[in-house]
Design a protein around this motif. Structure first.
Motif, PDB file in Angstrom:
ATOM      1  N   ALA A 262     -24.115  39.487   3.980  1.00  0.00           N
ATOM      2  CA  ALA A 262     -23.974  40.045   5.328  1.00  0.00           C
ATOM      3  C   ALA A 262     -24.276  41.534   5.372  1.00  0.00           C
ATOM      4  N   GLU A 263     -24.100  42.218   4.258  1.00  0.00           N
ATOM      5  CA  GLU A 263     -24.356  43.650   4.203  1.00  0.00           C
ATOM      6  C   GLU A 263     -25.834  43.985   4.380  1.00  0.00           C
ATOM      7  N   MET A 264     -26.702  43.039   4.080  1.00  0.00           N
ATOM      8  CA  MET A 264     -28.132  43.295   4.246  1.00  0.00           C
ATOM      9  C   MET A 264     -28.455  43.585   5.716  1.00  0.00           C
ATOM     10  N   GLY A 265     -27.885  42.798   6.609  1.00  0.00           N
ATOM     11  CA  GLY A 265     -28.116  43.017   8.035  1.00  0.00           C
ATOM     12  C   GLY A 265     -27.537  44.334   8.512  1.00  0.00           C
ATOM     13  N   ARG A 266     -26.344  44.681   8.031  1.00  0.00           N
ATOM     14  CA  ARG A 266     -25.721  45.943   8.446  1.00  0.00           C
ATOM     15  C   ARG A 266     -26.572  47.133   8.012  1.00  0.00           C
ATOM     16  N   ASP A 268     -29.805  47.101   7.370  1.00  0.00           N
ATOM     17  CA  ASP A 268     -31.030  47.087   8.179  1.00  0.00           C
ATOM     18  C   ASP A 268     -30.798  47.791   9.517  1.00  0.00           C
ATOM     19  N   ASP A 269     -29.654  47.555  10.124  1.00  0.00           N
ATOM     20  CA  ASP A 269     -29.341  48.188  11.404  1.00  0.00           C
ATOM     21  C   ASP A 269     -29.218  49.700  11.258  1.00  0.00           C
ATOM     22  N   VAL A 270     -28.677  50.142  10.134  1.00  0.00           N
ATOM     23  CA  VAL A 270     -28.541  51.588   9.892  1.00  0.00           C
ATOM     24  C   VAL A 270     -29.909  52.250   9.880  1.00  0.00           C
ATOM     25  N   PHE A 271     -30.855  51.664   9.145  1.00  0.00           N
ATOM     26  CA  PHE A 271     -32.187  52.264   9.070  1.00  0.00           C
ATOM     27  C   PHE A 271     -32.917  52.189  10.411  1.00  0.00           C
ATOM     28  N   ALA A 272     -32.699  51.122  11.153  1.00  0.00           N
ATOM     29  CA  ALA A 272     -33.354  50.991  12.460  1.00  0.00           C
ATOM     30  C   ALA A 272     -32.836  52.010  13.452  1.00  0.00           C
ATOM     31  N   ALA A 273     -31.613  52.493  13.273  1.00  0.00           N
ATOM     32  CA  ALA A 273     -30.995  53.401  14.239  1.00  0.00           C
ATOM     33  C   ALA A 273     -31.138  54.885  13.881  1.00  0.00           C
ATOM     34  N   LEU A 274     -31.836  55.202  12.802  1.00  0.00           N
ATOM     35  CA  LEU A 274     -31.933  56.600  12.383  1.00  0.00           C
ATOM     36  C   LEU A 274     -32.643  57.461  13.435  1.00  0.00           C
ATOM     37  N   ARG A 275     -32.014  58.578  13.768  1.00  0.00           N
ATOM     38  CA  ARG A 275     -32.580  59.536  14.720  1.00  0.00           C
ATOM     39  C   ARG A 275     -32.298  60.953  14.239  1.00  0.00           C
ATOM     40  N   VAL A 281     -38.778  65.886  16.205  1.00  0.00           N
ATOM     41  CA  VAL A 281     -38.962  65.279  14.885  1.00  0.00           C
ATOM     42  C   VAL A 281     -39.060  63.761  15.016  1.00  0.00           C
ATOM     43  N   SER A 282     -40.021  63.174  14.326  1.00  0.00           N
ATOM     44  CA  SER A 282     -40.155  61.707  14.329  1.00  0.00           C
ATOM     45  C   SER A 282     -39.772  61.139  12.960  1.00  0.00           C
ATOM     46  N   ILE A 283     -39.184  59.963  12.989  1.00  0.00           N
ATOM     47  CA  ILE A 283     -38.670  59.331  11.774  1.00  0.00           C
ATOM     48  C   ILE A 283     -39.185  57.900  11.693  1.00  0.00           C
ATOM     49  N   SER A 284     -39.582  57.487  10.504  1.00  0.00           N
ATOM     50  CA  SER A 284     -39.944  56.088  10.280  1.00  0.00           C
ATOM     51  C   SER A 284     -39.345  55.630   8.950  1.00  0.00           C
ATOM     52  N   ALA A 285     -38.819  54.413   8.949  1.00  0.00           N
ATOM     53  CA  ALA A 285     -38.240  53.834   7.738  1.00  0.00           C
ATOM     54  C   ALA A 285     -39.058  52.622   7.326  1.00  0.00           C
ATOM     55  N   THR A 286     -39.410  52.567   6.050  1.00  0.00           N
ATOM     56  CA  THR A 286     -40.175  51.439   5.526  1.00  0.00           C
ATOM     57  C   THR A 286     -39.448  50.862   4.309  1.00  0.00           C
TER      58      THR A 286
END
Length: 377
Positions: A262-266, A268-275, A281-286
């Motif tokens: 379940a931690e994998m989804g949590r 993933d959400d952290v990286f998707a929400a980075l601002r 400034v622009s941010i991208s996570a790969t």
């Protein structure tokens, strides 16, 4: 002859094979040497076991190729023996750190992770055949990309384990304990684009990518959870062009380990929400998840119980352990299939210069594999 008597008698020959294996450098990123190393492993397997009843070579592209050798047994079913032959040691390491046996320890690049286990797997089948013990068919899978995440071999591992009575991973043990749980691994990169400006002449015109990355690193590092077994490590940072320039770019490399799926989804959400706090400034996570967590499923629990009974029959107490590192066993476990990891060497120092195996345990570990395989018959 008892299994343990046979493995002790075979130790000198096993050490000869181990020396040959370690002296074949197989760095994960050196394809020509990986090809040479796999050919030598095949030749040694054929020398010790004869011509396989089935043989398949899967080309690994830029990575190490994958070789499957199947030997028919005397009982129904198949046991999968998973062994990787690549190591983390760059080509040329052997010249300054040759294979040696001293004070009961064998040392050399890759001896613990995991060339001793590879040798033990071959000799386990040889022992079963020489002693005339019943055993299922045995399929070896030797892959040369495990240390870089098994990007090519994963699908072949999953296919080979589909109908196996058990998948035995000959990675090193943890002080003799089998590894019944491993963390999943995520490899992520965060890239930040800012606005360059002279730090003295026009300091407010810039939007520093490095400053923004510092905020991100703090945010990401805080998402680790000791209670859930989740760790987050920012291991690489690059960026900027000069100390008097507001950085126009910066990036970081992040290693995430999770014990719970379940931690994998949590995460993933952290990286998707980075601002960034600065909207310029622009941010991208790969990146993403390299391996899912290896959590004990019912079939693996039964398999460990069987292994423990086998060890008890030899007069040994077999323990189990949960570790933070991942292996090819993670793939098998995630599919709900029976798998035991840590069937290989007893020693220490994986990926370190003090890497070594304790020679006295090589016969014992080989006997454990033999006993478990014949028990599965």
């Amino acid at each position: 002859m008892l299994i343990t008597d046979w493995t002790r008698q075979a130790l000198p020959a096993m050490l000869d094979d181990l020396k040959s294996a370690v002296e074949l450098e197989t760095y994960s990123y050196d394809k020509p040497l990986l090809v040479k190393g796999l050919r030598a492993i095949r030749a040694r397997a054929v020398e010790r076991l004869g011509t396989p009843d089935e043989e398949v070579l899967h080309i690994g592209g830029p990575h190490g190729d994958i070789l499957e050798l199947m030997y028919e047994g005397t009982a129904p079913g198949t046991v999968l023996m998973l062994c990787h032959y690549d190591t983390v040691w760059p080509t040329g390491t052997l010249a300054e750190w040759p294979f040696a046996v001293k004070d009961g320890k064998a040392t050399g690049p890759g001896v613990f992770d995991m060339k001793t286990g590879l040798v033990q797997s071959i000799w386990a089948l040889r022992g079963l055949r020489e002693l005339g013990l019943p055993h299922p068919s045995v399929r070896f899978l030797f892959n040369g990309d495990e240390e870089i995440g098994s990007p090519t071999s994963r699908k072949h591992i999953e296919n080979a384990s589909a109908d196996a009575l058990a998948s035995l991973v000959f990675e090193a043990s943890l002080d003799g304990a089998l590894k019944t749980a491993r963390k999943g691994v995520g490899l992520f990169n965060v890239n930040v684009i800012g606005v360059e400006a002279h730090a003295g002449l026009d300091p407010y015109a810039g939007a520093s990518a490095i400053h923004a990355l510092a905020e991100i690193v703090t945010t990401v590092a805080r998402t680790g959870s000791r209670e859930r077994g989740t760790t987050v490590n920012v291991g690489l940072i690059t960026g900027g062009t000069g100390r008097n320039v507001a950085a126009g770019h910066a990036s970081c490399g992040i290693d995430v380990r999770v014990a719970e799926p379940a931690e994998m989804g949590r995460i993933d959400d952290v990286f998707a929400a980075l601002r960034a706090s600065d909207p310029r400034v622009s941010i991208s996570a790969t990146g993403g998840w390299n391996r899912p967590p290896m959590t004990p499923n019912p079939s693996s629990r039964r398999l460990f119980k069987e292994a423990r009974e086998v060890a008890a029959g030899f007069g040994w107490l077999l323990e189990e352990a949960s570790v933070g590192g991942a292996s090819d066993g993670n793939f098998v476990s995630a599919l709900g299939r029976p798998v035991l990891d840590g069937m290989g060497a007893v020693g220490d120092g994986a990926h370190a210069r003090h890497e070594h195996v304790l020679v006295e345990h090589i016969p014992e570990r080989t006997a454990l594999a033999m006993g478990l395989i014949t028990a599965l018959a």
